[in-house]
Design a protein around this motif. Sequence first.
Motif, PDB file in Angstrom:
ATOM      1  N   GLN A   1     -54.684   1.283  41.838  1.00  0.00           N
ATOM      2  CA  GLN A   1     -53.394   0.679  42.177  1.00  0.00           C
ATOM      3  C   GLN A   1     -52.327   1.749  42.347  1.00  0.00           C
ATOM      4  O   GLN A   1     -51.477   1.667  43.241  1.00  0.00           O
ATOM      5  CB  GLN A   1     -52.975  -0.308  41.097  1.00  0.00           C
ATOM      6  N   ASN A   2     -52.351   2.767  41.481  1.00  0.00           N
ATOM      7  CA  ASN A   2     -51.391   3.864  41.617  1.00  0.00           C
ATOM      8  C   ASN A   2     -51.548   4.575  42.953  1.00  0.00           C
ATOM      9  O   ASN A   2     -50.563   4.927  43.619  1.00  0.00           O
ATOM     10  CB  ASN A   2     -51.564   4.866  40.475  1.00  0.00           C
TER      11      ASN A   2
ATOM     12  N   ASP B   1     -50.213   2.385  45.725  1.00  0.00           N
ATOM     13  CA  ASP B   1     -48.748   2.365  45.688  1.00  0.00           C
ATOM     14  C   ASP B   1     -48.160   3.694  46.155  1.00  0.00           C
ATOM     15  O   ASP B   1     -47.102   3.714  46.796  1.00  0.00           O
ATOM     16  CB  ASP B   1     -48.266   2.057  44.273  1.00  0.00           C
TER      17      ASP B   1
ATOM     18  N   GLN C   1     -40.874  -0.028  43.549  1.00  0.00           N
ATOM     19  CA  GLN C   1     -40.223  -0.233  42.260  1.00  0.00           C
ATOM     20  C   GLN C   1     -41.212  -0.314  41.100  1.00  0.00           C
ATOM     21  O   GLN C   1     -41.027   0.333  40.068  1.00  0.00           O
ATOM     22  CB  GLN C   1     -39.360  -1.496  42.306  1.00  0.00           C
ATOM     23  N   LYS C   2     -42.276  -1.097  41.250  1.00  0.00           N
ATOM     24  CA  LYS C   2     -43.245  -1.230  40.158  1.00  0.00           C
ATOM     25  C   LYS C   2     -43.984   0.087  39.925  1.00  0.00           C
ATOM     26  O   LYS C   2     -44.267   0.449  38.778  1.00  0.00           O
ATOM     27  CB  LYS C   2     -44.236  -2.348  40.484  1.00  0.00           C
ATOM     28  N   PHE C   3     -44.299   0.778  41.007  1.00  0.00           N
ATOM     29  CA  PHE C   3     -44.977   2.076  40.906  1.00  0.00           C
ATOM     30  C   PHE C   3     -44.108   3.077  40.149  1.00  0.00           C
ATOM     31  O   PHE C   3     -44.578   3.773  39.243  1.00  0.00           O
ATOM     32  CB  PHE C   3     -45.288   2.582  42.315  1.00  0.00           C
TER      33      PHE C   3
ATOM     34  N   ALA D   1     -41.729   2.391  38.088  1.00  0.00           N
ATOM     35  CA  ALA D   1     -41.611   1.954  36.695  1.00  0.00           C
ATOM     36  C   ALA D   1     -42.820   2.377  35.868  1.00  0.00           C
ATOM     37  O   ALA D   1     -42.703   2.690  34.684  1.00  0.00           O
ATOM     38  CB  ALA D   1     -41.438   0.432  36.651  1.00  0.00           C
ATOM     39  N   ARG D   2     -44.000   2.420  36.492  1.00  0.00           N
ATOM     40  CA  ARG D   2     -45.223   2.786  35.770  1.00  0.00           C
ATOM     41  C   ARG D   2     -45.322   4.288  35.526  1.00  0.00           C
ATOM     42  O   ARG D   2     -45.711   4.716  34.432  1.00  0.00           O
ATOM     43  CB  ARG D   2     -46.466   2.331  36.539  1.00  0.00           C
TER      44      ARG D   2
END
Length: 249
Positions: A71-72, A75, A177-179, A181-182
């Motif tokens: 997923q990373n 992203d 944004q989610k990437f 944040a992680r």
Amino acid sequence: MNKTLKGMAMAGLAAVFWGSMGVAGQYLLQNCHFTPMDLISIRMLLAGSIFVGIEFFLLKKGALKVFETKQNIIDLIIYTLTIIGTQLTFFVCIQYANAPFAAVLTATVPLWIMIFMVVFQHKRLTVKEVFCGLVAVAGVVLVVTGGSFKNFNVSGIGFWAGIGSGITGAFYVLLPQKFIARVGSGLATSWALLLTGVTVTLFSHFWNEPLDWTVYSILLMRLLCFSERLRRFGFFKRLPKLSRQILPA
């Protein structure tokens, strides 16, 4: 400094970096035989390499966190594509119009974000948001036309590239944004810049171009290399930690 003042200061500094990037890019495009692809390739390779190096210095193996999961990686690719889209449309707009025109249309990013949130997230806008959106549209129309559509003398490519810069800029803000944040803003942006440079260089071999390298053009290129990265402030957030590792206590 409280959070409000700090946020205002950062926003102002971001505007300074973005504006100076446009002016520097226009000079290089018009006077030094650069193309938009050349600018993106060189500045992203240099800036990305430097800041990925800083991330390795600070985080050691932690700098590879962006590749830990599928997923990373996905992203990161998406983040890279949004940067390519934003940069390419911005510099093409400058090439066929000018830096002020490109800056104005790029500044419509908040307007496009509002539209996307209404369409895709079914968000209900407040009266204040609608008013601000209408003011933004009116401002763009006035700047572009000078108050009369008879004065509109910008090429179609320049105009639509400017519109594209605002749209891709909205994707650039929303999609990662989610990437971010992680893995963190600094780490995500550094790798995305480097990957952008590598990707664009596959299609643009700037070393084969008759570029006009002078002291002035080199200084402007250095400004371009750092302006995009610094305006996201990940570097400034790392200065205290970086100084602690370099300087003795």
